[in-house]
Design an enzyme around this catalytic site. Structure first.
Site, PDB file in Angstrom:
ATOM      1  N   ARG A  35     -51.098   2.451 -28.271  1.00 33.71           N
ATOM      2  CA  ARG A  35     -49.936   1.385 -28.348  1.00 33.71           C
ATOM      3  C   ARG A  35     -48.687   1.061 -27.595  1.00 33.71           C
ATOM      4  O   ARG A  35     -48.943  -0.232 -27.033  1.00 33.71           O
ATOM      5  CB  ARG A  35     -49.510   1.376 -29.596  1.00 33.71           C
ATOM      6  CG  ARG A  35     -50.898   2.290 -30.739  1.00 33.71           C
ATOM      7  CD  ARG A  35     -50.384   2.461 -31.947  1.00 33.71           C
ATOM      8  NE  ARG A  35     -50.095   0.588 -32.977  1.00 33.71           N
ATOM      9  CZ  ARG A  35     -49.089   0.306 -33.042  1.00 33.71           C
ATOM     10  NH1 ARG A  35     -47.595   1.431 -33.242  1.00 33.71           N
ATOM     11  NH2 ARG A  35     -48.570  -0.052 -33.189  1.00 33.71           N
ATOM     12  N   PRO A  83     -56.042  -1.991 -47.245  1.00 32.92           N
ATOM     13  CA  PRO A  83     -54.372  -2.018 -46.468  1.00 32.92           C
ATOM     14  C   PRO A  83     -55.115  -0.166 -45.988  1.00 32.92           C
ATOM     15  O   PRO A  83     -56.507   0.604 -45.684  1.00 32.92           O
ATOM     16  CB  PRO A  83     -53.224  -1.367 -48.003  1.00 32.92           C
ATOM     17  CG  PRO A  83     -54.831  -0.905 -48.576  1.00 32.92           C
ATOM     18  CD  PRO A  83     -55.429  -2.119 -48.892  1.00 32.92           C
ATOM     19  N   GLY A  84     -54.558  -0.447 -44.233  1.00 34.24           N
ATOM     20  CA  GLY A  84     -55.039   1.110 -42.959  1.00 34.24           C
ATOM     21  C   GLY A  84     -53.845   1.234 -43.250  1.00 34.24           C
ATOM     22  O   GLY A  84     -53.013   2.488 -43.433  1.00 34.24           O
ATOM     23  N   CYS A 121     -50.728   9.761 -14.721  1.00 33.54           N
ATOM     24  CA  CYS A 121     -50.517   8.770 -13.666  1.00 33.54           C
ATOM     25  C   CYS A 121     -50.548   7.640 -14.092  1.00 33.54           C
ATOM     26  O   CYS A 121     -51.648   6.384 -13.033  1.00 33.54           O
ATOM     27  CB  CYS A 121     -51.298   9.214 -12.233  1.00 33.54           C
ATOM     28  SG  CYS A 121     -51.094  10.946 -11.762  1.00 33.54           S
TER      29      CYS A 121
END
Length: 430
Positions: A320, A281-282, A351
């Site tokens: 993300r 698990p992370g 930009c």
């Protein structure tokens, strides 16, 4: 604390004043609670198991020390992550080294440091590892990463278990038999078992059962024909968490119960010994432990269309949303209890038209200088941060009980230029 948004007993507006924005804030208490759940519902319930934190989600020296003290192992995927662990004096025997294109230098570092396991991702790694092991006189314990040809329901950029994947050795039995035989004949390599990873941000558990059945059949074939006994099975991680409007975060047991029951049933069915089971698990450990604080600047109202509220960060500290449409929730920290009668799209300062953190967030009336807290940013925000538009990376603050401490300093403009050099013919005035 008035109407300000409170995170783990800390007034987020005061944190923003003290440390500046953008600011990553990480709760040590939440991290330790998550690790405690790993121990109480997995490690203590099922014998012969191991939990290894997937450090790509978030890694600093402070994080290494927390994970070490909580009794978990560490999964690293690069020389930089491995070096960070070494600098934090993390026990190397609890490190698993992954990566789909490990360099010769990275493999040499891993062997020199004495990592517990190296996960072989492609067949060309075998002679590289063997030659280094011979040179250094060390037996290397390894796992084969197998692609189980199973697709988890997630964004295509974070699917990893499908047949067409850049990760792992394809599930071709004759090829795998040859590779197992190569390792069996080596005096410097010890094949302990297999690894698979289906994908990230998963909310279904039955797909683990399907992958374990595939590995069980493979293990039976290899035991029958080559006498290989599968000692370890690393089932990866990928356990999803809630962001904005997504499914609720599941307890770890939602995944591990299916995993462990499947292992017991399938390996008994094939008359195979139960291997040691490893999970990685992370995001599930660190994702909900973090928030990011921003200061709102320009507010642009387009009548009949939308309102844009720009913040002093964006794509460089959280790529993300731009990369694969990740969704987040947020709150105006200094107006936490005010009625949300408006909607604003939170824009980053880069930009790029795609630099949007949150679309149509319900908010109270906004003014420049308001503080925005974006929730559940502990995973894959700091670790994916970049310097696009020459924007310095934010600081990271660890809050522990009633204390707050900087664990990563805010970058300066001087830091951005530290690695640059001018050739002689460009120096001086024109």
């Amino acid at each position: 604390m008035g109407t300000n948004y409170v995170f783990q007993e800390f007034d987020t507006v005061e944190l923003a004043k003290k440390y500046g924005t953008p600011l990553y804030v990480l709760s040590e208490d939440i991290l330790r609670d998550k690790c405690r759940e790993v121990r109480e519902t997995f490690l203590k319930v099922y014998p012969n198991t191991q939990a290894v934190y997937a450090s790509k989600a978030f890694l600093t020296k402070a994080m290494c020390k927390i994970i070490e003290r909580e009794g978990l192992g560490l999964d690293v995927v690069s020389g930089g992550e491995l070096f960070t662990a070494r600098e934090a004096a993390f026990p190397m025997e609890r490190v698993i080294f992954h990566g789909n294109n490990k360099s010769f230098e990275e493999l040499e570092m891993a062997i020199d440091f004495g990592v517990g396991r190296i996960v072989v991702d492609h067949q060309e790694e075998i002679p590289m590892i063997e030659s280094l092991a011979k040179e250094k006189g060390k037996v290397v314990h390894c796992l084969f990463r197998i692609t189980p040809s199973i697709e988890g329901k997630t964004h295509k950029y974070i699917m990893t278990g499908q047949k067409d994947s850049k990760f792992g050795i394809p599930l071709e039995i004759e090829t795998l038999k040859e590779l197992v035989e190569k390792v069996q004949k080596s005096s410097m390599l010890s094949l302990r078992g297999f690894h698979f990873h289906i994908g990230s941000q998963l909310f279904e558990n039955h797909i683990y059962e399907g992958a374990i059945e595939i590995i069980g059949k493979l293990a039976k074939e290899l035991k029958t024909n080559q006498g290989m006994v599968l000692e370890e099975l690393n089932v990866g991680g990928g356990f999803g968490i809630q962001y904005r409007g997504d499914e609720k975060t599941k307890p770890l047991s939602f995944f591990t119960e299916v995993i462990m029951h499947s292992v017991e049933r399938i390996f008994k069915e094939f008359t195979l010994p139960i291997p040691k089971i490893i999970i990685e698990p992370g995001r599930w450990i660190v994702g909900e432990a973090g928030i990011t604080l921003y200061t709102i600047g320009a507010i642009k109202e387009i009548p009949g269309v939308r309102t844009y509220a720009s913040v002093d960060g964006g794509f460089p500290d959280n790529p993300r949303p731009a990369l694969y449409g990740a969704k987040y929730d947020g709150i105006i920290a200094n107006k936490a209890e005010k009625e949300k009668t408006y909607r604003a799209t939170i824009a980053g300062k880069c930009c790029e038209s795609g630099d949007i953190l949150i679309w149509d967030l319900p908010v109270p009336k906004l003014t420049a200088g308001d503080i925005l807290a974006v929730k559940n940013t502990g995973a894959y925000n700091y670790s994916m941060a970049n310097n696009y538009n020459k924007i310095p990376k934010p600081a990271v603050v660890l809050i522990s009980g009633d204390q707050s401490n900087i664990i990563v300093k805010r970058e300066t403009y001087e830091d951005l230029l530290r690695g640059e050099a001018l050739p002689k013919h460009l120096q001086g005035k024109v």
